[in-house]
Design an enzyme around this catalytic site. Structure first.
Site, PDB file in Angstrom:
ATOM      1  N   HIS A  36       0.819  -1.209   0.000  1.00 33.46           N
ATOM      2  CA  HIS A  36       0.000   0.000   0.000  1.00 33.46           C
ATOM      3  C   HIS A  36       0.858   1.266   0.000  1.00 33.46           C
ATOM      4  CE1 HIS A  36      -3.289  -2.760   0.696  1.00 33.46           C
ATOM      5  NE2 HIS A  36      -4.100  -1.791   0.337  1.00 33.46           N
ATOM      6  N   LYS A 102      -9.898  -8.653   7.393  1.00 37.06           N
ATOM      7  CA  LYS A 102     -10.747  -8.901   8.554  1.00 37.06           C
ATOM      8  C   LYS A 102     -10.766  -7.706   9.487  1.00 37.06           C
ATOM      9  CE  LYS A 102      -7.644 -11.363  11.750  1.00 37.06           C
ATOM     10  NZ  LYS A 102      -7.779 -11.255  13.184  1.00 37.06           N
TER      11      LYS A 102
END
Lengths: 192, 295
Positions: A36, A102
């Protein structure tokens, strides 16, 4: 169960709502912290076609190599909130339609999902064996040397990979509503 | 007669213990999850998530692969006969841990906190973790738990009184701390969790007691009547929070609540809470001079 064949269009994604269970088939790409930061800082073009219309999966897999081919041994989701500062911008820059991991994400990502047309998919934590079985083939791996196995971007072909939509493109987040409700109940139990 | 320790035999037995812990969910945990699944509404994400978890447990056992890719911290509670060398047992377990990592029953999970370097074999300072006791039986008993990072991150410790929770130095105060911890955790500890609680002790021994509770069977009853009552009340009330499996909502937020207590200093009242994920990986091995049995 809603079957999603990847890549998907914005219209398809906008029909999804929180609580929907989906089954993914097609090509997805893993990415964690290093990936990222790289996509934000350098905006690499080599991943553009891979990411357009598909899913980025927050996962640091356990892999092995057999007869020169990579195999996913265990491939459960990792905690997504670490990517909160970057996720919305990465999504818009590369035309991603879904983020999978998650624990859910925050307001910035929720706003980006709404504006750009995307969903957050929650995979079941601790179910790594089944999730690895849904990975049929490792097509490529990007930045393996530099990022290491867990942080590299694995381009994988999945079949019937299960997840639940917990944040949708209409501003809804299961994580937000569940927490509001449970906190009300908890307050009552604690202060009664 | 002193116990004759064959370290090669013990090493092989411990490798098998680690394999079982990583790949086989204990039967009582499976039962508790099935009970949760059966009371969730038809067609709800909660029901399908619990079914998915149970199917994963079955597949992991069948294929001898890790239930979760985070194989966690290896925590050993060991009981040895009089005269057996603690150091020899510890060295043997360290060796077994290296072998189990090579066999991919464990992910390399020991990172140097100063340099950031992963040792690659799950060994290092305080890794794996050992706690020794002695007994009169002619056997070495090893209880092993694999506790994942997600669940450890949402574990907590309180010091009573706690003004925010209006929690005093009594069991009612303890109750409030647990409600607060489980609500704060939401799905992040990989709910439905098993909650181990240590009342009292110092900050270290309190957490030790909390973690030791995780070895109790889901179905057992606390021998202390007041603690038994607290466990039942917490189990029922926590499951009204509506957090559900992975925090998707539902009636199954915890699988079990187990409370232990230790003496404390007059000045201190700690409540230590060890949140364990649904992948409650723990097994016990009993090793005698002639045979090895696993629970």
């Amino acid at each position: 169960m809603i079957n999603l064949q990847l890549p998907v269009t914005e219209d398809q994604i906008r029909t999804l709502k929180i609580g929907d269970e989906v089954s993914l088939t097609g090509t997805i790409v893993t990415g964690r912290d290093a990936a990222h930061v790289w996509m934000i800082d350098e905006k690499p073009d080599e991943v553009r076609d891979l990411l357009t219309g598909t899913v980025i999966y927050h996962c640091g897999p356990v892999v092995s190599k057999k007869d020169g081919e990579w195999i996913f041994v265990a491939a459960g989701p990792t905690t997504s909130i670490r990517e909160e500062p970057y996720q919305g911008d990465v999504m818009k820059e590369y035309g991603l339609r879904a983020v999978m991991g998650k624990g859910g994400m925050g307001e910035k990502t929720l706003a980006a999902l709404k504006e750009h047309g995307g969903v957050y998919l929650h995979a079941v934590g601790g179910a790594a064996t089944i999730q690895a079985q849904s990975v049929k083939k490792v097509l490529d791996v990007i930045k393996l040397e530099e990022f290491g196995v867990p942080e590299a971007m694995w381009v994988i072909e999945v079949e019937d990979f299960r997840a639940v939509v917990t944040m949708d493109s209409h501003g809804n987040s299961i994580h937000k509503t569940i927490k509001e409700k449970s906190t009300q109940i908890a307050e009552k139990l604690i202060h009664s | 007669m002193s116990f004759q320790l064959d370290t090669n035999r013990l090493r092989d037995a411990v490798v098998e213990l680690i394999r079982m812990a990583s790949t086989q969910l204990p039967e009582d945990v499976i039962q508790a999850m099935a009970t949760g699944r059966d009371r969730e509404d038809e067609g709800s994400p909660a029901k399908s998530v619990l079914n998915f978890m149970l199917r994963n447990a079955e597949e992991a056992k069948k294929n001898s692969t890790p239930i979760c890719q985070d194989t966690g911290t290896n925590i050993h509670y060991i009981t040895i006969p009089v005269g057996v060398s603690m150091r020899a047992v510890q060295q043997t377990i360290i060796e077994a841990t290296r072998i189990a990592t090579e066999k991919a029953y464990l992910r390399p999970n020991a990172v140097d906190s100063v340099t950031g370097k992963n040792t690659g074999d799950n060994t290092g300072e305080m890794a794996p973790y050992f706690h020794f006791e002695e007994w009169d039986e002619p056997a070495i008993k090893i209880q092993l738990a694999l506790k994942g990072g997600g669940s450890e991150n949402v574990s907590a410790q309180y010091k009573l009184p706690d003004n925010r929770l209006n929690a005093g130095r009594n069991l009612e105060g303890v109750y409030k701390c647990i409600i607060d911890t489980v609500n704060s955790a939401q799905g992040l500890g990989c709910a439905p969790g098993v909650i181990g609680i240590g009342i009292g002790g110092d900050r270290a021994s309190g957490m030790l007691i909390a973690k030791k509770q995780l070895f109790r069977l889901m179905t057992d009853t606390n021998s202390d009547e007041k603690l038994a009552e607290l466990e039942t009340r917490l189990y029922d009330d926590l499951n009204t929070l509506g957090i559900g499996p992975m925090g998707f909502g539902g009636k199954t937020t915890v699988l079990g609540v187990k409370v232990g207590a230790a003496h404390r200093l007059p000045a201190s009242f700690f409540v230590s809470i060890a949140y364990m994920c649904w992948a409650d990986r723990r097994h016990t091995m009993t090793f005698t001079e002639t045979e090895v049995t696993y629970d």
